[in-house]
Design a protein around this motif. Structure first.
Motif, PDB file in Angstrom:
ATOM      1  N   SER A 246     -10.773  11.175   8.590  1.00 41.48           N
ATOM      2  CA  SER A 246      -9.913  10.510   7.621  1.00 41.48           C
ATOM      3  C   SER A 246      -9.712   9.017   7.909  1.00 41.48           C
ATOM      4  N   LYS A 247     -10.005   8.208   6.915  1.00 42.97           N
ATOM      5  CA  LYS A 247      -9.746   6.759   7.015  1.00 42.97           C
ATOM      6  C   LYS A 247      -8.257   6.503   7.227  1.00 42.97           C
ATOM      7  N   ASN A 248      -7.433   7.207   6.449  1.00 47.42           N
ATOM      8  CA  ASN A 248      -5.995   6.917   6.494  1.00 47.42           C
ATOM      9  C   ASN A 248      -5.313   7.462   7.748  1.00 47.42           C
TER      10      ASN A 248
ATOM     11  N   THR B 120      -7.261   7.370  10.712  1.00 47.01           N
ATOM     12  CA  THR B 120      -7.887   6.529  11.732  1.00 47.01           C
ATOM     13  C   THR B 120      -7.229   5.147  11.808  1.00 47.01           C
ATOM     14  N   LEU B 121      -6.887   4.574  10.649  1.00 47.78           N
ATOM     15  CA  LEU B 121      -6.348   3.198  10.666  1.00 47.78           C
ATOM     16  C   LEU B 121      -5.047   3.094  11.477  1.00 47.78           C
ATOM     17  N   PRO B 122      -4.019   3.930  11.209  1.00 48.83           N
ATOM     18  CA  PRO B 122      -2.797   3.810  12.030  1.00 48.83           C
ATOM     19  C   PRO B 122      -3.034   4.194  13.491  1.00 48.83           C
TER      20      PRO B 122
ATOM     21  N   ARG C 272      -4.878  -4.285   3.410  1.00 52.00           N
ATOM     22  CA  ARG C 272      -3.421  -4.292   3.523  1.00 52.00           C
ATOM     23  C   ARG C 272      -2.931  -3.481   4.724  1.00 52.00           C
ATOM     24  N   ALA C 273      -3.721  -2.464   5.138  1.00 49.25           N
ATOM     25  CA  ALA C 273      -3.311  -1.646   6.283  1.00 49.25           C
ATOM     26  C   ALA C 273      -3.248  -2.486   7.566  1.00 49.25           C
ATOM     27  N   SER C 274      -3.687  -3.753   7.514  1.00 49.36           N
ATOM     28  CA  SER C 274      -3.542  -4.659   8.669  1.00 49.36           C
ATOM     29  C   SER C 274      -2.078  -4.776   9.087  1.00 49.36           C
TER      30      SER C 274
ATOM     31  N   PRO D 178       4.906  -4.286  -1.755  1.00 48.56           N
ATOM     32  CA  PRO D 178       5.654  -5.089  -0.775  1.00 48.56           C
ATOM     33  C   PRO D 178       5.808  -4.336   0.550  1.00 48.56           C
ATOM     34  N   ILE D 179       6.404  -4.996   1.576  1.00 47.98           N
ATOM     35  CA  ILE D 179       6.632  -4.320   2.856  1.00 47.98           C
ATOM     36  C   ILE D 179       8.116  -4.360   3.241  1.00 47.98           C
ATOM     37  N   ASP D 180       8.972  -4.432   2.218  1.00 45.22           N
ATOM     38  CA  ASP D 180      10.416  -4.527   2.485  1.00 45.22           C
ATOM     39  C   ASP D 180      10.942  -3.324   3.281  1.00 45.22           C
ATOM     40  N   ILE D 181      10.376  -2.130   3.053  1.00 45.13           N
ATOM     41  CA  ILE D 181      10.883  -0.936   3.753  1.00 45.13           C
ATOM     42  C   ILE D 181      10.500  -0.999   5.236  1.00 45.13           C
TER      43      ILE D 181
ATOM     44  N   PRO E 282       9.726   7.400   0.648  1.00 44.86           N
ATOM     45  CA  PRO E 282       8.900   7.840   1.785  1.00 44.86           C
ATOM     46  C   PRO E 282       7.563   7.093   1.866  1.00 44.86           C
ATOM     47  N   SER E 283       7.635   5.814   2.177  1.00 46.10           N
ATOM     48  CA  SER E 283       6.416   4.997   2.297  1.00 46.10           C
ATOM     49  C   SER E 283       5.592   5.453   3.505  1.00 46.10           C
ATOM     50  N   VAL E 284       4.304   5.644   3.274  1.00 44.05           N
ATOM     51  CA  VAL E 284       3.405   6.082   4.344  1.00 44.05           C
ATOM     52  C   VAL E 284       3.321   5.006   5.432  1.00 44.05           C
ATOM     53  N   GLY E 285       3.009   3.779   5.004  1.00 42.30           N
ATOM     54  CA  GLY E 285       2.835   2.689   5.977  1.00 42.30           C
ATOM     55  C   GLY E 285       4.114   2.398   6.740  1.00 42.30           C
ATOM     56  N   ALA E 286       5.268   2.404   6.036  1.00 46.48           N
ATOM     57  CA  ALA E 286       6.539   2.106   6.711  1.00 46.48           C
ATOM     58  C   ALA E 286       6.853   3.194   7.734  1.00 46.48           C
TER      59      ALA E 286
ATOM     60  N   GLN F 151       5.419  12.545   4.524  1.00 51.93           N
ATOM     61  CA  GLN F 151       5.027  13.774   5.243  1.00 51.93           C
ATOM     62  C   GLN F 151       3.526  14.032   5.152  1.00 51.93           C
ATOM     63  N   GLU F 152       2.762  12.977   4.843  1.00 55.17           N
ATOM     64  CA  GLU F 152       1.312  13.128   4.719  1.00 55.17           C
ATOM     65  C   GLU F 152       0.728  13.653   6.035  1.00 55.17           C
ATOM     66  N   PRO F 153      -0.345  14.464   5.966  1.00 54.87           N
ATOM     67  CA  PRO F 153      -0.972  15.007   7.188  1.00 54.87           C
ATOM     68  C   PRO F 153      -1.424  13.911   8.149  1.00 54.87           C
TER      69      PRO F 153
ATOM     70  N   PRO G  49      -1.609  13.949  -4.788  1.00 63.21           N
ATOM     71  CA  PRO G  49      -1.817  12.600  -4.228  1.00 63.21           C
ATOM     72  C   PRO G  49      -2.269  11.561  -5.256  1.00 63.21           C
ATOM     73  N   THR G  50      -1.634  10.400  -5.212  1.00 57.05           N
ATOM     74  CA  THR G  50      -2.069   9.285  -6.072  1.00 57.05           C
ATOM     75  C   THR G  50      -3.525   8.929  -5.795  1.00 57.05           C
ATOM     76  N   ASP G  51      -3.989   9.173  -4.569  1.00 58.97           N
ATOM     77  CA  ASP G  51      -5.369   8.822  -4.218  1.00 58.97           C
ATOM     78  C   ASP G  51      -6.400   9.745  -4.869  1.00 58.97           C
ATOM     79  N   VAL G  52      -5.937  10.777  -5.589  1.00 64.52           N
ATOM     80  CA  VAL G  52      -6.886  11.650  -6.305  1.00 64.52           C
ATOM     81  C   VAL G  52      -6.680  11.538  -7.830  1.00 64.52           C
TER      82      VAL G  52
ATOM     83  N   ASN H 259       0.190   0.097 -11.281  1.00 65.38           N
ATOM     84  CA  ASN H 259      -0.933  -0.405 -12.072  1.00 65.38           C
ATOM     85  C   ASN H 259      -2.224   0.288 -11.647  1.00 65.38           C
ATOM     86  N   ARG H 260      -2.174   1.626 -11.570  1.00 65.90           N
ATOM     87  CA  ARG H 260      -3.326   2.290 -10.987  1.00 65.90           C
ATOM     88  C   ARG H 260      -4.202   2.977 -12.027  1.00 65.90           C
ATOM     89  N   PHE H 261      -4.465   2.257 -13.134  1.00 68.09           N
ATOM     90  CA  PHE H 261      -5.317   2.839 -14.167  1.00 68.09           C
ATOM     91  C   PHE H 261      -6.503   1.922 -14.476  1.00 68.09           C
TER      92      PHE H 261
HETATM   93  C1  UD1 Z   1      -0.964   4.675   1.944  1.00 70.46           C
HETATM   94  C2  UD1 Z   1      -2.438   4.980   1.882  1.00 70.46           C
HETATM   95  C3  UD1 Z   1      -2.935   4.866   0.443  1.00 70.46           C
HETATM   96  C4  UD1 Z   1      -2.107   5.753  -0.485  1.00 70.46           C
HETATM   97  C5  UD1 Z   1      -0.603   5.476  -0.294  1.00 70.46           C
HETATM   98  C6  UD1 Z   1       0.275   6.448  -1.078  1.00 70.46           C
HETATM   99  C7  UD1 Z   1      -3.263   4.240   4.039  1.00 70.46           C
HETATM  100  C8  UD1 Z   1      -4.043   3.258   4.831  1.00 70.46           C
HETATM  101  N1  UD1 Z   1      -3.137   4.019   2.721  1.00 70.46           N
HETATM  102  O1  UD1 Z   1      -0.782   3.330   1.522  1.00 70.46           O
HETATM  103  O2  UD1 Z   1      -4.307   5.283   0.406  1.00 70.46           O
HETATM  104  O3  UD1 Z   1      -2.441   5.477  -1.829  1.00 70.46           O
HETATM  105  O4  UD1 Z   1      -0.250   5.603   1.097  1.00 70.46           O
HETATM  106  O5  UD1 Z   1      -0.022   7.756  -0.746  1.00 70.46           O
HETATM  107  O6  UD1 Z   1      -2.793   5.244   4.568  1.00 70.46           O
HETATM  108  N2  UD1 Z   1       6.477   0.342  -1.152  1.00 70.46           N
HETATM  109  C9  UD1 Z   1       7.531  -0.538  -1.257  1.00 70.46           C
HETATM  110  N3  UD1 Z   1       7.988  -1.158  -0.121  1.00 70.46           N
HETATM  111  C10 UD1 Z   1       7.416  -0.948   1.100  1.00 70.46           C
HETATM  112  C11 UD1 Z   1       6.343  -0.039   1.198  1.00 70.46           C
HETATM  113  C12 UD1 Z   1       5.892   0.601   0.058  1.00 70.46           C
HETATM  114  O7  UD1 Z   1       8.074  -0.761  -2.346  1.00 70.46           O
HETATM  115  O8  UD1 Z   1       7.873  -1.543   2.091  1.00 70.46           O
HETATM  116  C13 UD1 Z   1       5.971   1.017  -2.369  1.00 70.46           C
HETATM  117  C14 UD1 Z   1       4.534   0.556  -2.692  1.00 70.46           C
HETATM  118  O9  UD1 Z   1       4.526  -0.645  -3.432  1.00 70.46           O
HETATM  119  C15 UD1 Z   1       3.992   1.730  -3.474  1.00 70.46           C
HETATM  120  C16 UD1 Z   1       4.687   2.932  -2.816  1.00 70.46           C
HETATM  121  O10 UD1 Z   1       5.814   2.399  -2.123  1.00 70.46           O
HETATM  122  O11 UD1 Z   1       4.365   1.639  -4.823  1.00 70.46           O
HETATM  123  C17 UD1 Z   1       3.801   3.703  -1.873  1.00 70.46           C
HETATM  124  O12 UD1 Z   1       3.396   2.872  -0.813  1.00 70.46           O
HETATM  125  P1  UD1 Z   1       3.086   3.417   0.653  1.00 70.46           P
HETATM  126  O13 UD1 Z   1       3.413   4.855   0.744  1.00 70.46           O
HETATM  127  O14 UD1 Z   1       3.688   2.473   1.631  1.00 70.46           O
HETATM  128  O15 UD1 Z   1       1.506   3.266   0.680  1.00 70.46           O
HETATM  129  P2  UD1 Z   1       0.613   2.590   1.804  1.00 70.46           P
HETATM  130  O16 UD1 Z   1       1.089   2.947   3.161  1.00 70.46           O
HETATM  131  O17 UD1 Z   1       0.395   1.150   1.475  1.00 70.46           O
END
Ligand code: UD1
Length: 417
Positions: free
Chosen positions: A21-23, A25-27, A92-94, A122-125, A161-165, A187-189, A302-305, A329-331
């Protein structure tokens, strides 16, 4: 720049092996910054995003060595604490280096991600969570700087529940003093894979449903470790849809079906004949009926599908309804699919697909990773030749997709022009 040329319609057969999995491996790669001892990751996928993360880590001072299928990361001496604009705009995963750098080096400077093809992102969370752990956050010239002499464990409730945050905060909390509780986490795998990896190295992290508890351990106490990331569930879902859209029988190896429950349930509900094993999914020719689904954080659909599902809906007689709830804007794939003959109406974040129209090969343009996958899937049912431009988007996240599809019987070639 490469393009794909696909001659359709295609009939598939055989077995496809999904990559790691790319997602995940990156974190996990970002979290190697928490170690001063070597970390070995096995079978990393050869993808553009993985190469970008390697380049970023090397800029920070990490020494990376490839030995056969093993990649060894040595972060014993870090020399730089910045993810530059150049890196963040490429991937962005940087931003995932922020948590580990802050907790280990006491500072991190990261270019603020702007908007991208699929939305604002954004990365506010991430930042408000780090503040809760005691970090000082300041912005200057398009960069965000986070500093703290010692992070202190705290309770953090994520507004979404932001994945990256979730990943950034749990990595930061590994060396925070005391106990951290992060609520409403993703809660993604892939998050569980990161937690398993860190725990095997000596971190103390526990997830129960939507809460993650982290007991800080002494800085740089993580032990050397060897880890293989989980299989890529999004890649697996894409091949599953490739089987269904072409009415074929194929086996997808290397993924745990439990990671794809929402996708499998929806498809089975629409009539898909799918067999499941511990680590594989087999799909058979099926007569499908339309569906109504909205994307959601895991365990939801998943939005990714979503893009690939829209491609599938173009094949199914009747009206399917697909609502995108994660990105605004994912269309971007929709106008391209329309150029191949698809009948799709967009109403805000809802796509209504009138399936069953004849699809005809056309030149189309990739705009982002999953949109590109949708175009490849649609090309499999188009009459005649489709030319898919800007496949560098697809190379970010699908390892050897042209080779894998060719092995399944697709007439696909990669052309450099
Ligand atoms: C990760 C996945 C991506 C997937 C997404 C949602 C990786 C490398 N990428 O992206 O493939 O599409 O999860 O399952 O794992 N948001 C905020 N503020 C924040 C953070 C997020 O408003 O601080 C919003 C984003 O704009 C977006 C939503 O939350 O609308 C989901 O984002 P997030 O879950 O953080 O996705 P990523 O971690 O960027």
């Amino acid at each position: 720049m490469d393009k794909f040329v696909i001659n359709g319609p295609a009939k598939l057969s055989g077995t496809v092996e999904v990559s790691k999995s790319k997602n995940s491996t990156l974190p996990i790669m970002a979290s190697t910054l928490l170690f001063d001892k070597p970390v070995t990751l096995k079978n990393l996928p050869e993808l553009r995003d993985i190469a970008t993360m390697k380049k970023l880590l090397e800029k920070l001072g990490v020494k990376i060595e490839q030995r056969g299928s093993e990649t060894i990361f040595d972060s014993s001496e870090l020399t730089f604490c910045e993810a530059t604009y150049e890196m963040v705009k490429t991937m962005r995963a940087s931003v995932l280096v922020m948590g580990p750098l802050l907790t280990r080096e006491k500072r991190a400077v990261v270019s603020l991600p702007g908007g991208c093809a699929i939305g604002a992102r954004p990365i506010d969370i991430h930042l408000s969570g780090l503040e809760k752990l005691g970090a000082k956050v300041s912005m200057h010239g398009g960069y965000v700087k986070v500093t703290s002499d010692q992070l202190i464990g705290n309770k953090i409730v994520l507004p979404f529940p932001s994945v990256g945050a979730t990943e950034n905060l749990l990595m930061a909390a590994v060396y925070a003093k005391g106990l951290s509780a992060i609520e409403n986490v993703a809660q993604e795998p892939e998050i569980d894979d990161l937690i398993d990896f860190l725990n095997s190295a000596g971190a103390k992290i526990e997830r129960s449903r939507s809460t993650i508890m982290i007991e800080g351990v002494p800085p740089l106490s993580l032990k050397p470790i060897v880890h293989t990331p989980i299989g890529d569930r999004i890649e697996a879902a894409t091949y599953l849809i490739a089987g269904l859209i072409t009415n074929s029988s194929i086996k997808i190896n290397g993924v745990r079906p439990i990671y794809l429950e929402a996708v499998i349930e929806l498809l089975k509900g629409a009539g898909a004949k799918i067999d499941l094993d511990d680590n594989s999914i087999t799909v058979h020719p099926s007569k499908l009926t339309p569906f109504n689904v909205e994307t959601a954080p895991f365990p939801g659909f998943p939005t990714d599908v979503q893009a690939q599902l829209i491609a599938l809906a173009t094949k199914i007689q009747g009206s399917s309804f697909i609502t995108e709830k994660i990105f605004e804007n994912r269309f971007m794939h929709v106008p391209e699919l329309q150029r191949m003959g698809a009948k799709i109406v967009l109403k805000g974040n809802l796509a209504v697909v009138e399936g069953g129209e004849k699809m005809v090969g056309a030149p189309v343009m990739c705009t982002d990773l999953r949109a590109s996958a949708a175009l490849v899937l649609a090309a499999l049912i188009c009459e005649g030749k489709s030319e898919i431009y800007r496949v560098y988007h697809i190379d970010r996240g699908y390892e050897l997709i042209d080779q894998k599809l060719r092995q399944l019987g697709v007439d696909i070639s990669r052309v450099n022009e």
